[in-house]
Design an enzyme around this catalytic site. Sequence first.
Site, short mmCIF file in Angstrom:
data_model
loop_
_atom_site.label_atom_id
_atom_site.label_comp_id
_atom_site.label_asym_id
_atom_site.label_seq_id
_atom_site.Cartn_x
_atom_site.Cartn_y
_atom_site.Cartn_z
N GLU A 76 2.14 -78.32 15.82
CA GLU A 76 1.45 -77.97 14.35
C GLU A 76 0.21 -78.40 14.66
O GLU A 76 -0.86 -77.54 13.91
CB GLU A 76 2.06 -78.97 13.14
CG GLU A 76 3.36 -78.80 13.09
CD GLU A 76 4.26 -79.70 14.10
OE1 GLU A 76 4.99 -80.73 13.26
OE2 GLU A 76 3.93 -80.09 15.26
N CYS A 94 6.84 -84.40 12.57
CA CYS A 94 7.30 -85.90 12.48
C CYS A 94 6.58 -86.68 11.49
O CYS A 94 5.38 -86.50 11.00
CB CYS A 94 6.95 -86.21 14.04
SG CYS A 94 5.28 -86.40 14.62
N TRP A 96 28.00 -68.04 50.41
CA TRP A 96 27.64 -67.43 49.10
C TRP A 96 28.56 -66.40 48.63
O TRP A 96 29.45 -65.80 49.33
CB TRP A 96 26.38 -66.40 49.44
CG TRP A 96 25.04 -67.45 49.85
CD1 TRP A 96 24.38 -67.36 50.68
CD2 TRP A 96 24.44 -68.53 49.40
NE1 TRP A 96 23.29 -68.18 50.82
CE2 TRP A 96 23.56 -69.24 49.86
CE3 TRP A 96 24.81 -69.06 48.09
CZ2 TRP A 96 22.74 -69.96 49.80
CZ3 TRP A 96 24.12 -70.40 47.81
CH2 TRP A 96 23.03 -70.98 48.52
N ARG A 124 17.71 -74.47 36.22
CA ARG A 124 17.21 -75.89 36.46
C ARG A 124 15.89 -76.02 35.87
O ARG A 124 15.78 -77.55 35.52
CB ARG A 124 17.18 -75.93 38.02
CG ARG A 124 18.38 -75.76 38.79
CD ARG A 124 18.05 -75.82 40.52
NE ARG A 124 19.30 -75.47 41.33
CZ ARG A 124 19.31 -75.05 42.42
NH1 ARG A 124 18.11 -75.12 43.02
NH2 ARG A 124 20.45 -75.12 43.02
N THR A 145 29.04 -81.80 48.28
CA THR A 145 28.00 -80.81 48.26
C THR A 145 26.77 -81.24 49.01
O THR A 145 26.09 -80.25 49.94
CB THR A 145 27.42 -80.77 46.65
OG1 THR A 145 28.73 -80.31 45.91
CG2 THR A 145 26.72 -79.66 46.74
N ARG A 179 12.35 -73.60 43.92
CA ARG A 179 11.73 -72.72 44.70
C ARG A 179 11.59 -71.15 44.29
O ARG A 179 12.76 -70.82 43.71
CB ARG A 179 12.32 -72.61 46.21
CG ARG A 179 13.92 -72.26 46.26
CD ARG A 179 14.47 -72.49 47.40
NE ARG A 179 15.93 -72.05 47.43
CZ ARG A 179 17.07 -72.73 46.90
NH1 ARG A 179 16.78 -73.93 46.46
NH2 ARG A 179 18.01 -72.21 47.08
N GLU A 213 26.09 -79.01 39.13
CA GLU A 213 26.08 -77.74 39.99
C GLU A 213 27.34 -78.00 40.86
O GLU A 213 27.55 -77.23 41.98
CB GLU A 213 24.89 -77.66 40.67
CG GLU A 213 23.85 -77.35 39.64
CD GLU A 213 22.62 -76.49 40.40
OE1 GLU A 213 22.90 -75.82 41.55
OE2 GLU A 213 21.40 -76.34 39.80
N GLY A 226 30.01 -80.48 43.52
CA GLY A 226 31.16 -79.32 43.65
C GLY A 226 32.56 -79.54 42.74
O GLY A 226 32.48 -80.10 41.51
#
Length: 380
Positions: free
Chosen positions: A87, A111, A206, A220, A232, A243, A303, A305
């Site tokens: 604002e 606020c 993959w 992410r 993992t 990346r 993420e 395992g």
Amino acid sequence: MTELHTSFKHQASLLPKILGLPIALRRNIYLVTLVERDEHFMRVALDEARRAIGLTSPNPTVGAVLVLDNRIVAHGHHRQAGAPHAEIECLRTFARAIPARSTLYVTLEPCSTVGRTGPCVRQIIESGVKNVVIGAIDVNPRHSGRGVSLMRDAGIRVQTGVLTDECVALNEAFNKWIVTRRPFVIAKCGMSLDGRLTRPPGESRWITSAAARRHARELRGTVDAVLVGANTIKIDNPRLTMRGISGKNQPWRIVLSRSGALPKRATVFTDRFAKRTMVYRNKSLHAVLKDLGQKDITSVLIEGGGEILRQALDQHLIDKLQVYIGPILTGGPVVAFAGRGAASTQEAPRLARPTYQQIENDICITGYPIYPKPAGKRII
């Protein structure tokens, strides 16, 4: 000239016909026009807010626009914690006296207390704004409803409840954390049609396409931390970075390990983001999440395992699920969500508000798990 302004000109051309209608019908048409206008400008404020998704934590994501004679004359969004709130940035952009007929649209209630910046409500009142439209009331107990009351007491006309669902969803992570001090947990995985996270040993790891994996990396950029288990790190040696995606912060990388025996040369310990890697040794997932919340981490992306996903599901810790399904049956050794399951179909978690998106040949399913309470024993 905005699209909305053009529609108003069209409506003005219909004015003689409208004036010939009964008063009750004319009033309904007028109210519909006002609702359309408010929703239009609130959507612009939402788009403004989305420019900073993932950048404002532990603060909420907020956008604002100032409208004069059905034209947007200033806009702003909260860019990061410590920076001016949406604002205030919006009003400063206008940089001159605020006309009484203008309206400030903001996605979240301003606020009313001092934090890293001064209270927005006070600055709004001092600016001379006379009309404010709010999307969602702040769930923060320190602010909730107080800003609205203060502005109304100062003679400002305040309207609430415009596109509330969209405005609330924008800050789903903040809303949970600010009330419970526990991070909002998203579980993400890529799996095969037979529910496997892996292919057979020796094959490529993959399961989904490069496009689906990039889509997952973008997720992410919306969270404060990414969490994985020790296996993992040992097996996949992931980077867990942003990346290929610019303009986002690198999230914290959280590793859970029973023994603490992790490869010292793993990427998460040796790359340029190594200082943003934390290891928790022999801690339950519940305890880790509690500690992260106390560290002002408002959102966590799990993420993998398979063991971490199992714990998260069995303990009902997942707030949101995002699963990428590849069109393949792998028969791999690691099963996604291989937990204890439910005692009955009635007690099985279900996804609320599911959405489906095709990414090349993969399907991304997103939803919010609902965990039914176990059925009690019948009393005869």
